[in-house]
Design a protein around this motif. Structure first.
Motif, PDB file in Angstrom:
ATOM      1  N   ASN A 189       0.839  -1.208   0.000  1.00 23.73           N
ATOM      2  CA  ASN A 189       0.000   0.000   0.000  1.00 23.73           C
ATOM      3  C   ASN A 189       0.868   1.252   0.000  1.00 23.73           C
ATOM      4  OD1 ASN A 189      -2.458  -1.505   0.170  1.00 23.73           O
ATOM      5  ND2 ASN A 189      -2.020  -1.841   2.336  1.00 23.73           N
ATOM      6  N   ARG A 190       1.659   1.412  -1.036  1.00 18.95           N
ATOM      7  CA  ARG A 190       2.551   2.559  -1.148  1.00 18.95           C
ATOM      8  C   ARG A 190       2.032   3.501  -2.230  1.00 18.95           C
ATOM      9  NH1 ARG A 190       7.900  -0.142  -4.085  1.00 18.95           N
ATOM     10  NH2 ARG A 190       6.773  -1.211  -5.755  1.00 18.95           N
ATOM     11  N   HIS A 191       2.380   4.785  -2.096  1.00 20.33           N
ATOM     12  CA  HIS A 191       1.837   5.782  -3.026  1.00 20.33           C
ATOM     13  C   HIS A 191       2.848   6.887  -3.286  1.00 20.33           C
ATOM     14  CE1 HIS A 191      -1.481   4.155  -0.539  1.00 20.33           C
ATOM     15  NE2 HIS A 191      -2.133   4.086  -1.683  1.00 20.33           N
ATOM     16  N   ILE A 192       2.694   7.522  -4.435  1.00 16.86           N
ATOM     17  CA  ILE A 192       3.346   8.793  -4.736  1.00 16.86           C
ATOM     18  C   ILE A 192       2.265   9.866  -4.634  1.00 16.86           C
ATOM     19  CG2 ILE A 192       4.450  10.194  -6.518  1.00 16.86           C
ATOM     20  CD1 ILE A 192       5.567   7.573  -7.691  1.00 16.86           C
ATOM     21  N   ILE A 193       2.591  10.950  -3.942  1.00 12.92           N
ATOM     22  CA  ILE A 193       1.634  12.057  -3.809  1.00 12.92           C
ATOM     23  C   ILE A 193       2.341  13.332  -4.235  1.00 12.92           C
ATOM     24  CG2 ILE A 193       0.054  13.285  -2.272  1.00 12.92           C
ATOM     25  CD1 ILE A 193       0.208  10.855  -0.376  1.00 12.92           C
ATOM     26  N   ASN A 194       1.805  14.041  -5.236  1.00  8.76           N
ATOM     27  CA  ASN A 194       2.373  15.337  -5.611  1.00  8.76           C
ATOM     28  C   ASN A 194       1.318  16.288  -6.144  1.00  8.76           C
ATOM     29  OD1 ASN A 194       2.571  14.324  -8.575  1.00  8.76           O
ATOM     30  ND2 ASN A 194       4.127  13.131  -7.570  1.00  8.76           N
ATOM     31  N   GLY A 195       1.767  17.496  -6.470  1.00 16.46           N
ATOM     32  CA  GLY A 195       0.865  18.536  -6.953  1.00 16.46           C
ATOM     33  C   GLY A 195       1.377  19.085  -8.266  1.00 16.46           C
ATOM     34  N   HIS A 196       1.599  20.406  -8.328  1.00 13.16           N
ATOM     35  CA  HIS A 196       2.263  21.121  -9.418  1.00 13.16           C
ATOM     36  C   HIS A 196       1.377  21.337 -10.642  1.00 13.16           C
ATOM     37  CE1 HIS A 196       5.482  22.770 -11.767  1.00 13.16           C
ATOM     38  NE2 HIS A 196       5.462  21.792 -12.660  1.00 13.16           N
ATOM     39  N   VAL A 197       0.793  20.286 -11.173  1.00  9.37           N
ATOM     40  CA  VAL A 197      -0.007  20.409 -12.403  1.00  9.37           C
ATOM     41  C   VAL A 197      -1.484  20.288 -12.053  1.00  9.37           C
ATOM     42  CG1 VAL A 197      -0.465  19.482 -14.693  1.00  9.37           C
ATOM     43  CG2 VAL A 197       1.859  19.396 -13.760  1.00  9.37           C
ATOM     44  N   PRO A 198      -2.273  21.350 -12.280  1.00 15.33           N
ATOM     45  CA  PRO A 198      -3.708  21.266 -11.962  1.00 15.33           C
ATOM     46  C   PRO A 198      -4.396  20.130 -12.710  1.00 15.33           C
ATOM     47  CG  PRO A 198      -3.064  23.525 -12.457  1.00 15.33           C
ATOM     48  CD  PRO A 198      -1.905  22.658 -12.827  1.00 15.33           C
ATOM     49  N   VAL A 199      -5.326  19.481 -12.022  1.00 14.00           N
ATOM     50  CA  VAL A 199      -6.090  18.394 -12.633  1.00 14.00           C
ATOM     51  C   VAL A 199      -7.295  18.993 -13.355  1.00 14.00           C
ATOM     52  CG1 VAL A 199      -7.378  16.275 -12.192  1.00 14.00           C
ATOM     53  CG2 VAL A 199      -5.352  16.804 -10.825  1.00 14.00           C
ATOM     54  N   HIS A 200      -7.385  18.766 -14.665  1.00 10.33           N
ATOM     55  CA  HIS A 200      -8.455  19.351 -15.478  1.00 10.33           C
ATOM     56  C   HIS A 200      -9.679  18.433 -15.439  1.00 10.33           C
ATOM     57  CE1 HIS A 200      -4.856  21.441 -16.904  1.00 10.33           C
ATOM     58  NE2 HIS A 200      -5.667  22.430 -17.265  1.00 10.33           N
TER      59      HIS A 200
END
Length: 669
Positions: free
Chosen positions: A539-550
């Motif tokens: 149960n591992r994940h990458i979490i990031n932002g930067h680029v708005p989700v359209h």
């Protein structure tokens, strides 16, 4: 324990140090019992936010309501006994207690009855949110004035016949002594404090919105938080460190969005010199390309024109200084951004990628075509003054140092890998080698680590000799992190700022994204990246932002079969039309992950007066089969190591390797 093969000789120095804190068998045993008990408490709730972009009101509201976590708990406790309007009022009280109490006093006919009912409700909520912590941790969160009273109310129930009068008398006396308002405010703030155990900011506090400085002040006083730096944070770091190109970019973006509050009000940086220069040089220029993207409703035509002139003035200077820095570092391979050298000033055209384009305007009175990146004397003087203003701002330095203390390029926590933007990849999906120093390249985890070290080098105090040269390189490199094609905080072929201002052809505005963004829906690549950073388990994940989700174009924030989550907060008003929402926040509690999709926040005033909340849709990303405990977290691993060390100390005491001593201070109760 006697069967364990402790290497006491190897650990003797450490055990002697540990014995100073736990000088007796009783002390060590008690601490082992305490730590073992903590391991079996529910996991604390983590709150993830990204890309705040100066929208301090929405940010503060999301913190206060914990992305709907408070309302969820109130609903669980009172959905069968309170009407929807009463639940809304109770939640608003918890978010904004001082303001809500004043509104209640204006309409409530029996305020004492309201005090009684409300206090009982708040005690019940506080009891629920404190249940996953030790009494010691809860006690440390309580305000001094009401610490004893709150502890008594939390641990005594009014439905206990033997205690009902006791509890009732406490509440009645709080009211009769005129302390009800203060007590309710204190309780609400304790609930806000306990509902979230830790806050993660995934970058970009700065730019676009009006109050990045207010966001930083809120974070300064927040109980526990960390940040993975974003490209806009790095830009402000560069400005604070004295990178003149970063200073120009910071001012340009503020003017582009007609939002100078953070620069002028927040950090006391005066833009009058820029305004005077702009009127002198561009007074007869309509500066059409530089009309603000977002225009304040109170701005008149004259004010709009002045901002456009200032906007053009600082942009022209920015492109000059960037060109100088790019030439200073040929290893960056950014010759294709020496745009002033590609202009035919007589024809008013520019040649890009072998194709000639007509500029929308070619009025560059401060550019010498033979030496296009050379600043005029007036420009030099202006930049010197702006440089001093940014580097001398104590408030700005305080906030940047706060980001350095709480931040890094990446974070691994509880099976999750956090970073703001990307991990540079080759076309085949393998990790890309990126040059950080001339002829010295790194990739993956080592790349982000080395970049983080270089960022800190830019703020080294009074370096000498070779260290001074390294510091200057680090200051320059902050610009590369902002706009360099292989920067893990940008990762695009170019930053088309000039093209968007001066060219109509949309093809020139395109910023080709790196292979990370093209492959982030690939589960195998997500697995590879997590393995590179040592993230293991199912149960591992990458979490990031930067680029708005359209969202309005059908894009989803959950990628790579649930292993990568993009939570660009979309707080910035400028993004709302583009994305269709106000972004996402993420909550990770003991039962699993909840992703909250937000609608735009109206205002704090609406939230208080009308009880309007950030409306959102909660999406269950992943639920655990069993409730997670502290033992299942990184903190649990740390506590088990402490327990192991204490067991070694017990063994040493009982076998005479270390002698017990008298306590210097009595144990804390």
């Amino acid at each position: 324990m006697t069967n364990k093969n402790y290497d006491l000789q190897k650990d003797e120095r450490y055990l002697h140090l540990l014995a100073q804190s736990f000088p007796t068998i009783a002390d060590a045993s008690t601490e082992i019992i305490n730590l073992q008990a903590i391991l079996n408490l529910p996991k604390g709730t983590e709150h993830f936010l990204a890309d705040i972009h100066g929208e301090y009101e929405a940010f503060q509201h999301v913190l206060k309501n914990a992305s709907g976590n408070i309302k969820r708990k109130v609903m669980e406790l009172f959905s069968d006994t309170l009407r929807e309007s009463e639940i809304r009022d109770l939640c608003t009280l918890i978010y904004y207690p001082e303001q809500k109490i004043e509104l209640v006093k204006q309409v409530e006919k029996d305020i004492e009855d309201w005090y009684h009912i409300t206090t009982h409700h708040l005690v019940e909520i506080c009891r629920d949110v404190s249940s996953k912590y030790t009494r010691s941790k809860v006690r440390k969160c309580l305000p001094i004035d009401f610490s004893y009273i709150i502890q008594e109310l939390l641990h005594e129930h009014s439905d206990d016949k033997d205690k009902s009068d006791y509890v009732g008398t406490i509440i009645a006396t709080i009211i009769s002594t005129g302390r009800a308002d203060d007590f309710i405010i204190a309780m609400c703030k304790v609930i806000q404090r306990l509902v979230i155990d830790h806050l993660h900011i995934l970058g970009d506090v700065y730019d676009r919105g009006p109050g990045a400085h207010i966001v930083m002040d809120i974070l300064k006083n927040y109980h526990t938080w960390d940040i993975t730096w974003g490209n806009h944070d790095i830009l402000w770091m560069g400005a604070c460190a004295g990178n003149d190109a970063c200073i120009c970019n910071v001012i340009r973006i503020a003017l582009r969005y007609d939002n100078m509050d953070t620069i002028e009000d927040g950090y006391g940086i005066n833009l009058l010199q820029l305004a005077t220069f702009a009127m002198d040089v561009y007074g007869n220029d309509p500066c059409t390309e530089f009309i603000p993207k977002v225009i304040n409703a109170t701005l008149d035509e004259k004010g709009k024109q002045l901002i456009a002139q200032m906007h053009k003035a600082i942009s022209v200077i920015q492109f000059k200084i960037e060109s100088q820095i790019f030439k200073r570092h040929p290893s960056w391979k950014m010759e294709n951004r020496l745009l002033y050298e590609m202009i035919d000033y007589e024809k008013g055209t520019i040649k890009l990628d072998g194709k000639e384009y007509k500029l929308t305007s070619c009025n560059f009175p401060t550019i010498d075509p033979k030496h296009p990146d050379k600043l005029t004397n007036a420009e030099k003087l202006l930049i010197e003054k702006l440089h001093h203003s940014f580097t001398a701002s104590e408030k700005l330095r305080e906030h940047i140092l706060l980001q350095l203390r709480h931040g890094c390029m990446y974070q691994t926590v509880n099976g999750n890998l956090l970073y703001h933007a990307s991990i540079p990849l080759n076309e085949d999906g393998t990790l890309k080698e990126v040059e950080v120093y001339p002829n010295v390249s790194f990739k993956g985890k080592e790349l982000l680590h080395r970049v983080g070290m270089l960022i800190r080098k830019a703020f080294q105090q009074n370096p000498q000799g070779e260290n001074a040269k390294e510091k200057q390189y680090a200051i320059d490199y902050l610009l590369y992190l902002w706009c360099g094609p292989e920067s893990p905080l940008f990762d695009k072929a170019k930053m088309a700022t000039f093209e968007r201002y001066f060219l109509k052809e949309k093809e020139t505005h395109h910023e080709e994204k790196g292979f990370y963004f093209k492959n982030r829906d690939n589960e195998a690549i997500a697995d590879m990246i997590m393995a590179e950073f040592g993230i293991t388990g199912p149960n591992r994940h990458i979490i990031n932002g930067h680029v708005p989700v359209h969202v309005n174009k059908g894009e989803q924030p959950i990628k790579a079969n649930g292993k990568l989550m993009v939570i660009d907060g979309g707080f910035s008003e400028a993004y709302h039309k583009e994305t269709g929402i106000a972004g996402y926040t993420l909550v990770y509690h003991s039962r699993g992950f909840e992703l909250v999709q937000h609608e735009p926040f109206s205002s704090t005033e609406d939230a208080i007066k009308r009880g309007s909340d950030i409306l959102g849709t909660t999406q269950i990303v992943e639920m655990n089969q069993k409730r997670l405990k502290v033992a299942d977290t990184d903190k649990g691993t740390e506590l088990r190591l402490q327990i192991e060390a204490l067991e070694e100390l017990l063994y040493a005491y009982r076998h005479g390797f270390i002698t017990e001593r008298e306590r210097k201070n009595p144990p804390k109760v």
